[in-house]
Design a protein around this motif. Structure first.
Motif, PDB file in Angstrom:
ATOM      1  N   SER A 102      -3.529 -23.383  -0.282  1.00  0.00           N
ATOM      2  CA  SER A 102      -4.292 -23.149  -1.511  1.00  0.00           C
ATOM      3  C   SER A 102      -3.469 -23.539  -2.737  1.00  0.00           C
ATOM      4  O   SER A 102      -3.988 -24.143  -3.685  1.00  0.00           O
ATOM      5  CB  SER A 102      -4.720 -21.682  -1.613  1.00  0.00           C
ATOM      6  N   LEU A 103      -2.177 -23.200  -2.714  1.00  0.00           N
ATOM      7  CA  LEU A 103      -1.294 -23.579  -3.830  1.00  0.00           C
ATOM      8  C   LEU A 103      -1.151 -25.091  -3.926  1.00  0.00           C
ATOM      9  O   LEU A 103      -1.220 -25.668  -5.010  1.00  0.00           O
ATOM     10  CB  LEU A 103       0.084 -22.924  -3.649  1.00  0.00           C
ATOM     11  N   THR A 125      -2.155 -19.411   2.068  1.00  0.00           N
ATOM     12  CA  THR A 125      -1.496 -19.264   0.770  1.00  0.00           C
ATOM     13  C   THR A 125      -0.903 -20.574   0.293  1.00  0.00           C
ATOM     14  O   THR A 125      -1.178 -21.019  -0.833  1.00  0.00           O
ATOM     15  CB  THR A 125      -0.387 -18.195   0.845  1.00  0.00           C
ATOM     16  N   TYR A 126      -0.101 -21.224   1.146  1.00  0.00           N
ATOM     17  CA  TYR A 126       0.566 -22.437   0.647  1.00  0.00           C
ATOM     18  C   TYR A 126      -0.372 -23.637   0.599  1.00  0.00           C
ATOM     19  O   TYR A 126      -0.187 -24.536  -0.233  1.00  0.00           O
ATOM     20  CB  TYR A 126       1.859 -22.733   1.406  1.00  0.00           C
ATOM     21  N   THR A 136      -2.655 -16.623   7.424  1.00  0.00           N
ATOM     22  CA  THR A 136      -2.650 -16.127   6.045  1.00  0.00           C
ATOM     23  C   THR A 136      -1.579 -16.837   5.225  1.00  0.00           C
ATOM     24  O   THR A 136      -1.806 -17.216   4.064  1.00  0.00           O
ATOM     25  CB  THR A 136      -2.412 -14.604   6.013  1.00  0.00           C
ATOM     26  N   PHE A 137      -0.412 -17.019   5.837  1.00  0.00           N
ATOM     27  CA  PHE A 137       0.661 -17.750   5.162  1.00  0.00           C
ATOM     28  C   PHE A 137       0.230 -19.189   4.909  1.00  0.00           C
ATOM     29  O   PHE A 137       0.441 -19.732   3.818  1.00  0.00           O
ATOM     30  CB  PHE A 137       1.924 -17.718   6.020  1.00  0.00           C
ATOM     31  N   GLY A 171      -8.054 -23.947   1.331  1.00  0.00           N
ATOM     32  CA  GLY A 171      -7.214 -23.018   2.080  1.00  0.00           C
ATOM     33  C   GLY A 171      -7.977 -22.326   3.187  1.00  0.00           C
ATOM     34  O   GLY A 171      -7.486 -22.183   4.318  1.00  0.00           O
ATOM     35  N   LEU A 181      -9.397 -22.897  -3.002  1.00  0.00           N
ATOM     36  CA  LEU A 181      -9.658 -21.731  -2.164  1.00  0.00           C
ATOM     37  C   LEU A 181     -10.450 -22.145  -0.921  1.00  0.00           C
ATOM     38  O   LEU A 181     -10.192 -21.679   0.192  1.00  0.00           O
ATOM     39  CB  LEU A 181     -10.429 -20.666  -2.954  1.00  0.00           C
TER      40      LEU A 181
END
Length: 287
Positions: free
Chosen positions: A207-208, A204-205, A200-201, A175, A172
């Motif tokens: 962080s993944l 997300t990726y 934001t996108f 990201g 987190l």
């Protein structure tokens, strides 16, 4: 009471604070130079290389200071950072193979288009290493990010959290650290809403991916494992699913099947190819 004793008694609080500090230092190092030049300008890239390198040098000392005595007794500082010789070769090969399986769809597109032949050209590699943007994206960014966000942060989180909790909490911060690109997009003329959506996108990726990278580090106990995976992912980039529609029908079916097969095999092999026993890892993830 000495500060070190206070830290030992409040392990989680100080560990998370140290991780937040490392995140702030990493991002701040990119903006210590006052300049109106873009992030892709050679002068900006060189300056950021230097400042990030300084953070990389200081980060292990911060990590060592906040590690408890119990953690240090389980493994020396080099082991905590994932710098081990035992299982090193397999820690390079297996995670790279596993990540390549995940990208089976994009790799199939490379084979069909013939773009893979470029990698056999020596001039490609010579020109790439002369390109500062390429060096930043393929070498310096993965090296510095994995060193700070995995090698230096994960030992702090793993000493007070369950492995899976640490795997998802640390990324987190990884990201969030990428949100600084939002400011750069707005400076280049992008409106706030668009810049926020893109960031934001990206959050997300990243962080993944960060969770995957942290998982590799915790399971293998090697810094090299997430590093090679990160370098490979940065080279491949985020899969361009829209490009699939540009291929003829039969090739399109083959590519879609490759995407599905790659993800299925990756899910099936993830725990097997990252088993701590393979890497002689008794430090971060006990079996």
């Amino acid at each position: 009471m000495a500060l070190k004793e206070v830290i030992d008694q409040n392990t989680c609080l100080f560990s998370i604070t140290a991780c937040i500090t490392l995140t702030f230092c990493y991002v701040a190092s990119l903006y210590v130079w006052r300049s109106k030049l873009s992030r892709d300008h050679p002068s900006t890239i060189k300056r950021r290389f230097f400042s990030v390198f300084c953070v990389m040098l200081l980060a292990p000392f911060l990590t060592q200071y906040f590690l408890t005595e119990e953690t240090i007794n389980r493994g020396d500082m080099y082991e905590q950072l994932g710098l081990r010789s035992s299982g090193l070769i397999i820690a390079i090969v297996a995670p790279l193979f596993l990540t390549a399986i995940l990208f089976l769809g994009p790799l199939t597109m490379h084979v069909i288009s013939g773009s893979w032949k470029l990698y056999a050209e020596p001039l490609y590699w010579v020109s790439s290493w002369q390109d500062l943007m390429w060096v930043r994206n393929h070498f310096m960014a993965p090296l510095s990010e994995e060193w700070v966000f995995r090698a230096c942060m994960m030992p702090l989180l793993l000493q007070c959290l369950e492995p899976l909790t640490a795997v998802f909490m640390g990324p987190l911060l990884f990201g969030i650290a990428h949100f600084h690109h939002m400011l750069e997009r707005m400076r280049s003329g992008c409106d706030f809403q668009t810049a926020l959506m893109i960031s934001t996108f990206q959050f997300t990726y990243t962080s993944l991916f960060g969770a995957y990278s942290a998982y590799l580090f915790a399971r293998t106990g090697h810094f090299a494992a997430p590093l090679v995976a990160h370098m490979f992912c940065n080279h491949m980039g985020f899969p361009n699913f829209a490009e699939v529609g540009q291929y003829p029908p039969l090739q399109r079916v083959l590519i879609i099947c490759s995407f599905l097969l790659g993800f299925t095999l990756w899910c099936m092999l993830l725990t097997r190819l990252t088993s701590p026993d393979i890497y002689d890892n008794r430090l971060h993830w006990e079996t």
